[in-house]
Design a protein around this motif. Structure first.
Motif, PDB file in Angstrom:
ATOM      1  N   ARG A 229      -9.887   7.229  -2.890  1.00 48.89           N
ATOM      2  CA  ARG A 229     -11.052   8.010  -3.210  1.00 48.89           C
ATOM      3  C   ARG A 229     -10.368   9.693  -3.651  1.00 48.89           C
ATOM      4  NH1 ARG A 229     -13.313   4.782   1.109  1.00 48.89           N
ATOM      5  NH2 ARG A 229     -13.243   6.482   2.394  1.00 48.89           N
ATOM      6  N   GLU A 230     -10.269   9.868  -2.646  1.00 47.28           N
ATOM      7  CA  GLU A 230      -9.379  11.653  -3.244  1.00 47.28           C
ATOM      8  C   GLU A 230      -8.525  11.950  -4.374  1.00 47.28           C
ATOM      9  OE1 GLU A 230      -7.186  12.585   0.871  1.00 47.28           O
ATOM     10  OE2 GLU A 230      -9.173  12.404   1.627  1.00 47.28           O
ATOM     11  N   ASN A 231      -8.070  10.483  -4.473  1.00 50.50           N
ATOM     12  CA  ASN A 231      -7.259  11.176  -5.527  1.00 50.50           C
ATOM     13  C   ASN A 231      -8.042  10.575  -6.608  1.00 50.50           C
ATOM     14  OD1 ASN A 231      -4.650  11.189  -5.091  1.00 50.50           O
ATOM     15  ND2 ASN A 231      -4.433   9.293  -4.479  1.00 50.50           N
ATOM     16  N   ALA A 232      -8.743   9.937  -6.761  1.00 47.98           N
ATOM     17  CA  ALA A 232     -10.034   9.472  -8.083  1.00 47.98           C
ATOM     18  C   ALA A 232     -10.609  10.668  -8.351  1.00 47.98           C
ATOM     19  CB  ALA A 232     -11.076   8.151  -7.568  1.00 47.98           C
ATOM     20  N   LYS A 233     -11.134  11.699  -7.066  1.00 49.87           N
ATOM     21  CA  LYS A 233     -11.575  12.656  -7.305  1.00 49.87           C
ATOM     22  C   LYS A 233     -10.919  13.772  -7.804  1.00 49.87           C
ATOM     23  CE  LYS A 233     -15.326  11.775  -3.636  1.00 49.87           C
ATOM     24  NZ  LYS A 233     -15.524  11.777  -2.091  1.00 49.87           N
ATOM     25  N   SER A 234      -9.848  14.418  -7.616  1.00 52.95           N
ATOM     26  CA  SER A 234      -9.337  15.532  -7.563  1.00 52.95           C
ATOM     27  C   SER A 234      -9.150  14.891  -9.447  1.00 52.95           C
ATOM     28  CB  SER A 234      -8.369  15.535  -7.134  1.00 52.95           C
ATOM     29  OG  SER A 234      -7.033  13.974  -7.076  1.00 52.95           O
TER      30      SER A 234
ATOM     31  N   LEU B  46       0.630  -1.370  -0.194  1.00 51.82           N
ATOM     32  CA  LEU B  46       0.144  -0.212   0.051  1.00 51.82           C
ATOM     33  C   LEU B  46       1.365   1.824   0.008  1.00 51.82           C
ATOM     34  CD1 LEU B  46      -2.598  -0.815   2.627  1.00 51.82           C
ATOM     35  CD2 LEU B  46      -2.794  -0.775  -0.279  1.00 51.82           C
ATOM     36  N   ARG B  47       1.749   1.173   1.109  1.00 56.06           N
ATOM     37  CA  ARG B  47       2.851   2.296   0.862  1.00 56.06           C
ATOM     38  C   ARG B  47       3.537   2.998  -0.561  1.00 56.06           C
ATOM     39  NH1 ARG B  47       5.634   1.669   5.281  1.00 56.06           N
ATOM     40  NH2 ARG B  47       4.502   3.884   6.622  1.00 56.06           N
ATOM     41  N   GLY B  48       3.933   1.108  -1.042  1.00 57.93           N
ATOM     42  CA  GLY B  48       5.322   1.632  -2.361  1.00 57.93           C
ATOM     43  C   GLY B  48       3.621   2.100  -3.433  1.00 57.93           C
ATOM     44  N   MET B  49       2.547   1.897  -3.255  1.00 58.98           N
ATOM     45  CA  MET B  49       1.128   2.137  -4.092  1.00 58.98           C
ATOM     46  C   MET B  49       0.678   4.017  -4.138  1.00 58.98           C
ATOM     47  SD  MET B  49      -2.831   0.591  -5.074  1.00 58.98           S
ATOM     48  CE  MET B  49      -3.546   1.070  -3.070  1.00 58.98           C
ATOM     49  N   ILE B  50       0.683   4.395  -2.733  1.00 58.19           N
ATOM     50  CA  ILE B  50       0.629   5.954  -2.812  1.00 58.19           C
ATOM     51  C   ILE B  50       1.107   6.798  -2.710  1.00 58.19           C
ATOM     52  CG2 ILE B  50      -0.721   6.797  -0.647  1.00 58.19           C
ATOM     53  CD1 ILE B  50      -2.809   5.092  -1.300  1.00 58.19           C
ATOM     54  N   GLU B  51       2.709   6.327  -2.495  1.00 54.38           N
ATOM     55  CA  GLU B  51       3.924   7.063  -2.184  1.00 54.38           C
ATOM     56  C   GLU B  51       4.432   7.074  -4.271  1.00 54.38           C
ATOM     57  OE1 GLU B  51       6.849   6.108   0.603  1.00 54.38           O
ATOM     58  OE2 GLU B  51       5.788   7.267   1.994  1.00 54.38           O
ATOM     59  N   GLY B  52       3.976   6.056  -4.584  1.00 54.03           N
ATOM     60  CA  GLY B  52       4.315   6.074  -5.961  1.00 54.03           C
ATOM     61  C   GLY B  52       3.441   7.035  -7.106  1.00 54.03           C
ATOM     62  N   ALA B  53       2.187   7.476  -6.535  1.00 52.94           N
ATOM     63  CA  ALA B  53       1.116   8.186  -6.815  1.00 52.94           C
ATOM     64  C   ALA B  53       1.138   9.383  -6.228  1.00 52.94           C
ATOM     65  CB  ALA B  53      -0.365   7.764  -6.656  1.00 52.94           C
ATOM     66  N   GLY B  54       2.056   9.645  -5.488  1.00 50.78           N
ATOM     67  CA  GLY B  54       2.899  11.240  -5.053  1.00 50.78           C
ATOM     68  C   GLY B  54       2.239  11.434  -3.589  1.00 50.78           C
TER      69      GLY B  54
ATOM     70  N   LEU C  98      -7.449   1.854   5.380  1.00 47.29           N
ATOM     71  CA  LEU C  98      -8.528   2.583   5.692  1.00 47.29           C
ATOM     72  C   LEU C  98      -8.084   3.880   5.197  1.00 47.29           C
ATOM     73  CD1 LEU C  98     -10.797   1.868   8.650  1.00 47.29           C
ATOM     74  CD2 LEU C  98     -11.327   1.245   6.634  1.00 47.29           C
ATOM     75  N   ALA C  99      -6.912   4.146   5.225  1.00 48.02           N
ATOM     76  CA  ALA C  99      -5.862   5.393   5.374  1.00 48.02           C
ATOM     77  C   ALA C  99      -6.249   5.507   3.495  1.00 48.02           C
ATOM     78  CB  ALA C  99      -4.984   5.319   5.640  1.00 48.02           C
ATOM     79  N   ALA C 100      -5.734   4.114   3.222  1.00 43.53           N
ATOM     80  CA  ALA C 100      -4.865   3.848   1.446  1.00 43.53           C
ATOM     81  C   ALA C 100      -6.763   4.084   0.570  1.00 43.53           C
ATOM     82  CB  ALA C 100      -4.371   2.823   1.750  1.00 43.53           C
ATOM     83  N   ALA C 101      -7.192   3.161   1.266  1.00 43.47           N
ATOM     84  CA  ALA C 101      -8.966   3.507   0.647  1.00 43.47           C
ATOM     85  C   ALA C 101      -9.226   5.157   0.195  1.00 43.47           C
ATOM     86  CB  ALA C 101      -9.782   2.985   1.335  1.00 43.47           C
ATOM     87  N   ARG C 102      -9.309   6.137   1.606  1.00 40.18           N
ATOM     88  CA  ARG C 102      -9.305   7.446   1.628  1.00 40.18           C
ATOM     89  C   ARG C 102      -8.586   8.302   0.813  1.00 40.18           C
ATOM     90  NH1 ARG C 102      -8.547   8.069   6.388  1.00 40.18           N
ATOM     91  NH2 ARG C 102      -6.572   8.776   6.365  1.00 40.18           N
ATOM     92  N   MET C 103      -7.416   7.924   1.080  1.00 42.96           N
ATOM     93  CA  MET C 103      -6.020   8.743   0.157  1.00 42.96           C
ATOM     94  C   MET C 103      -6.783   8.377  -1.820  1.00 42.96           C
ATOM     95  SD  MET C 103      -2.434   7.915   1.681  1.00 42.96           S
ATOM     96  CE  MET C 103      -2.667   8.873   2.968  1.00 42.96           C
TER      97      MET C 103
END
Length: 198
Positions: A193-198, A118-126, A186-191
């Protein structure tokens, strides 16, 4: 008029520093703990693990205080943490009377793999997927559980209260491991979702 060339690498701290040296030492100590436990050398394994766990905070503190945070350190340090925790729990499964069940080791290893992915996926996306307090306390409880379990294994006749403390700490570590993993999900899912909206 000539100007001195500027490079981005000049601003980057060298990878040859004290924090990375401490992490490297901790890596070899982690390997040593697993090998010692494989040969039932409980007390030497306890000493090696205690030194490794005790110096875990030192490299991060030093890196932040003296501006020696490197990309290598950000990757290598948590990797070594996972080696020593997961490796030790797996090694304890094979030791009689450790009370570490196979499923406990599986839970701990699975959580680490999941959070790393999850960390690699989230931080890889900035995004920022920094460690949370539940993750830090999870590490503390896991280390405490391992130390108490090793003390009990090293004693010829451990007192009943110490065995109970070991079991309670072990179960608490597993419970917090599960909770921490769920919190990161939960934190990864929230991030996401926020990236998908932006």
């Amino acid at each position: 008029m000539t100007t001195a060339p500027t490079t981005s690498s000049a601003a980057q701290p060298s990878i040859y520093n004290v924090p990375n040296l401490l992490t490297t030492i901790r890596f070899f100590l982690a390997i040593g703990v697993v090998v010692l436990l494989a040969y039932q050398q409980i007390w030497p394994a306890l000493v090696a693990f205690s030194v490794a766990a005790g110096t875990d905070w030192m490299d991060g503190y030093w890196a932040r205080k003296y501006g020696q945070v490197t990309k290598l350190g950000r990757i290598f340090d948590p990797f070594v943490d996972k080696i020593i925790i997961c490796g030790t729990f797996i090694a304890l499964v094979a030791i009689d009377d450790s009370n570490v069940a196979p499923w406990m080791a599986i839970v701990i290893v699975a959580r680490e793999l999941l959070v790393t992915s999850l960390r690699g996926m989230i931080e890889g996306a900035g995004g920022d997927f920094s460690a949370r307090w539940s993750g830090k306390w999870k590490m503390v409880l896991q280390c405490a559980a391992i130390i108490v379990v090793l003390i009990c294994l090293g004693m010829l006749d451990a007192p009943a209260w110490l065995l109970q403390v070991g079991n309670a700490t072990l179960w608490a570590a597993v419970a917090l491991t599960l909770y921490s993993g769920w919190e990161y999900i939960l934190a990864a899912a929230r991030m996401l979702r926020e990236n998908a909206k932006s």
